[in-house]
Design an enzyme around this catalytic site. Structure first.
Site, mmCIF file in Angstrom:
data_model
loop_
_atom_site.group_PDB
_atom_site.id
_atom_site.type_symbol
_atom_site.label_atom_id
_atom_site.label_comp_id
_atom_site.label_asym_id
_atom_site.label_seq_id
_atom_site.Cartn_x
_atom_site.Cartn_y
_atom_site.Cartn_z
ATOM 1 N N CYS A 47 58.583 32.528 44.789
ATOM 2 C CA CYS A 47 58.506 32.305 46.251
ATOM 3 C C CYS A 47 58.856 30.862 46.605
ATOM 4 O O CYS A 47 59.000 30.530 47.788
ATOM 5 C CB CYS A 47 57.117 32.639 46.782
ATOM 6 S SG CYS A 47 56.691 34.373 46.567
ATOM 7 N N GLU B 284 53.968 41.761 54.755
ATOM 8 C CA GLU B 284 55.073 40.963 54.234
ATOM 9 C C GLU B 284 56.057 41.890 53.523
ATOM 10 O O GLU B 284 57.271 41.730 53.613
ATOM 11 C CB GLU B 284 54.534 39.904 53.275
ATOM 12 C CG GLU B 284 55.502 38.780 53.024
ATOM 13 C CD GLU B 284 54.863 37.631 52.281
ATOM 14 O OE1 GLU B 284 54.467 36.639 52.922
ATOM 15 O OE2 GLU B 284 54.751 37.714 51.032
ATOM 16 N N HIS C 270 61.746 32.456 54.384
ATOM 17 C CA HIS C 270 60.713 31.430 54.186
ATOM 18 C C HIS C 270 60.731 30.945 52.742
ATOM 19 O O HIS C 270 61.434 31.485 51.886
ATOM 20 C CB HIS C 270 59.321 31.930 54.617
ATOM 21 C CG HIS C 270 58.603 32.825 53.654
ATOM 22 N ND1 HIS C 270 57.235 32.905 53.595
ATOM 23 C CD2 HIS C 270 59.077 33.684 52.735
ATOM 24 C CE1 HIS C 270 56.886 33.784 52.672
ATOM 25 N NE2 HIS C 270 57.975 34.257 52.136
ATOM 26 N N HIS D 101 63.941 32.788 50.499
ATOM 27 C CA HIS D 101 64.134 34.235 50.410
ATOM 28 C C HIS D 101 63.632 34.794 51.746
ATOM 29 O O HIS D 101 63.382 34.020 52.658
ATOM 30 C CB HIS D 101 63.388 34.815 49.193
ATOM 31 C CG HIS D 101 61.912 34.697 49.284
ATOM 32 N ND1 HIS D 101 61.247 33.494 49.123
ATOM 33 C CD2 HIS D 101 60.952 35.603 49.567
ATOM 34 C CE1 HIS D 101 59.952 33.686 49.283
ATOM 35 N NE2 HIS D 101 59.739 34.953 49.561
ATOM 36 N N ASP E 110 61.858 35.941 64.971
ATOM 37 C CA ASP E 110 62.855 36.894 64.472
ATOM 38 C C ASP E 110 64.192 36.213 64.161
ATOM 39 O O ASP E 110 64.711 35.434 64.966
ATOM 40 C CB ASP E 110 63.073 38.008 65.503
ATOM 41 C CG ASP E 110 63.947 39.121 64.941
ATOM 42 O OD1 ASP E 110 63.808 39.442 63.744
ATOM 43 O OD2 ASP E 110 64.783 39.657 65.687
ATOM 44 N N HIS E 111 64.745 36.553 62.994
ATOM 45 C CA HIS E 111 66.011 35.980 62.534
ATOM 46 C C HIS E 111 65.916 34.460 62.440
ATOM 47 O O HIS E 111 66.894 33.751 62.687
ATOM 48 C CB HIS E 111 67.188 36.430 63.414
ATOM 49 C CG HIS E 111 67.653 37.817 63.065
ATOM 50 N ND1 HIS E 111 66.946 38.938 63.385
ATOM 51 C CD2 HIS E 111 68.756 38.254 62.392
ATOM 52 C CE1 HIS E 111 67.586 40.011 62.935
ATOM 53 N NE2 HIS E 111 68.680 39.619 62.325
ATOM 54 N N HIS F 109 61.978 38.363 54.366
ATOM 55 C CA HIS F 109 61.241 39.617 54.507
ATOM 56 C C HIS F 109 61.524 40.270 55.864
ATOM 57 O O HIS F 109 61.842 39.593 56.830
ATOM 58 C CB HIS F 109 59.724 39.373 54.411
ATOM 59 C CG HIS F 109 59.273 38.818 53.095
ATOM 60 N ND1 HIS F 109 59.293 39.553 51.937
ATOM 61 C CD2 HIS F 109 58.790 37.597 52.750
ATOM 62 C CE1 HIS F 109 58.833 38.807 50.934
ATOM 63 N NE2 HIS F 109 58.527 37.610 51.400
#
Lengths: 136, 136, 136, 136, 136, 136
Positions: free
Chosen positions: C34, C125, C15, C40, C80-81, C42
């Site tokens: 950020c 996070e 994100h 980047h 996801d992914h 998580h």
């Protein structure tokens, strides 16, 4: 078939990193905030790992209850809720760095094990800092 | 007396697994959902473990503050909150699999250590998937 | 007798925190690292907690398998992914801060629950930063 | 460049430690409360660690999805939500101590790996008691 | 000044989810693999949280040693290394779902506390599935 | 839409539980091994949880970096690597039980927050013993 059996234990203790034969300034330069003369402390977590052959009768390398009792007698009863520098014989003249503590614990547990068993001890000073020693 | 001193650190990064010289279809067949062209990401957890003799003066193998600073300069400052494929030099032509990342991190940290010290690096991509490398 | 049943799940995503209607400088001032334009990522950990009466027949508040399937369909399969900013409809015009993500997830799961059930969602996070929302 | 790739998995099972050829008294003396004839149980956590060269094409030692599928087929599908003593072939005549379980799991996974890969399996019976085996 | 004091404990047990007054098929449809007639098991983790005013003399809400001893006598000594369905009185006619277990544990601990103290119990069946109950 | 934002931090400290106005015997009866005159210590883990409305501009309830800085200035810089009884003003005449520490920390952080924000602080003295306070 060599299997390693590990047991986790813990103790809470105060300590201070310094050498009595150094000046406060030198201790401060080397040990920083760990040299607080009033002490600080940790929840130490300990893993003792014993390697050996599986006993074909019992299916155990070592009865984990015996390992637990050795750790209790040799480490927890002696170190828990103690000031390592003052209350624990081994650190009266030895700086209680994590490295020195793990060697002392290794020697105390190793002495109580059957000679055929190999030992490794891992000591967590914090979740981010830890050390291990296997007698080599 | 050889003791291993370990320090845990972490960084958050995006990445994509693929080879520029392969078709999207081939990348998809090999790397599946990790080949998302828009990237995905992880909280990488890192353990750097340094093995050496205890310095009899200080009681340290390595001052963990020095190890922490090396990890910060070599890994966290370069990888944290970055896109590994785009922002990190080493992965411009190298697929950032966990295996390749751990080797890159090992080499960067090893370069800053005293030659007498042995290093092992463990890298958690997720709590369930992790890799380790010790230069062998 | 109201009992809360919780299920933990996870997804890995990229994100970027920024507003399209702000300058890069303003985004940088507010969102710092950020705001990396290359993203980047998580390993998000998620806990969905459902509160209700115990069904006297089954002994369940909710069959945890049903809760697991709702989380899979509503959250894992969608997030996801993925790159949250690009791949997930809800964040095309909504900044994917942890706060906004947890509200989106709450709404998606709440829609699939029996109206008699209360929901709270906690979203990690990182292990050090997390948020929770219960619709109030 | 040999890298170790590890995958964590888990299964929940009941078991009882005892030998059918021993009296209840002897079993009780050796296995204590683990000899409950009605069984007790654990959330077993498993780490399978595969060591090998990085494939220069893919950047993988082993595709972790393949390792995950092997663990699912060989361990989770066979052991999860089972009574080890009754439901699992290997323990019909073998005492399901952690040591014996880890050797059985090692052999089942090793059989499915490429011969060039080295394997180590770690099995947590509880967060405080765990064992590991690498075929030596 | 109301403070909540929490103590974590654990026990390992076998159980089976089913109702004696249902057919195997109906139990299977509702409880799936948890209905294994040979039982399966868990490492249950338990958090008992007691809320009350700080005693101005001692600085304690409740001496955590007392809370630890109550948990030991009421929960660990009765549930640990047991088959919940067979060995524990409360589950002879009550399905040992996590929801029912947490209510039973709540009632057992609450009975031993001073009436002025509020209690909440959280029970982890696995790290991913947990329940909580506060008597409401 | 009220969301709770939580930040985890930690500090390592020594302490002793006792009252200066009680005899050693009375302190020993009440505080047991926590009354070691030479102190013991802990790795304290801290979670500060701030509840408020999401700012529609930023998507934040509170910038977690601000919360992190408040915790550092108010708690870590004052408590870390300290002896709570000797080095920390608030405990010169207040017994540093976990209950009293969490109230002190709550008050220090609450003072630095916007009045519209609600705060809860959880303090882990060990992984098994923890307390929480929300100003009620």
């Amino acid at each position: 078939m060599k299997v390693t059996v590990s047991r986790r234990a813990h103790f809470n203790a105060a300590h201070r990193l310094y050498r009595k034969d150094w000046s406060f300034e030198k201790n401060d330069a080397i040990f920083g905030k760990c040299n607080n003369p009033n002490y600080h402390g940790h929840n130490y977590e300990l893993i003792a790992s014993v390697t050996g052959e599986i006993d074909q009768e019992t299916g155990f390398v070592i009865d984990v209850k015996i390992l637990k009792d050795i750790i209790k007698a040799e480490v927890e009863d002696v170190f828990d809720h103690k000031n390592l520098n003052i209350d624990v014989e081994e650190f009266k003249y030895l700086n209680p760095t994590a490295e020195n503590i793990v060697v002392v614990i290794y020697n105390k547990i190793k002495d109580k094990l059957d000679a055929k068993h190999k030992l490794e001890v891992t000591l967590y000073e914090t979740p981010r800092n830890f050390v291990s020693y296997s007698g080599e």
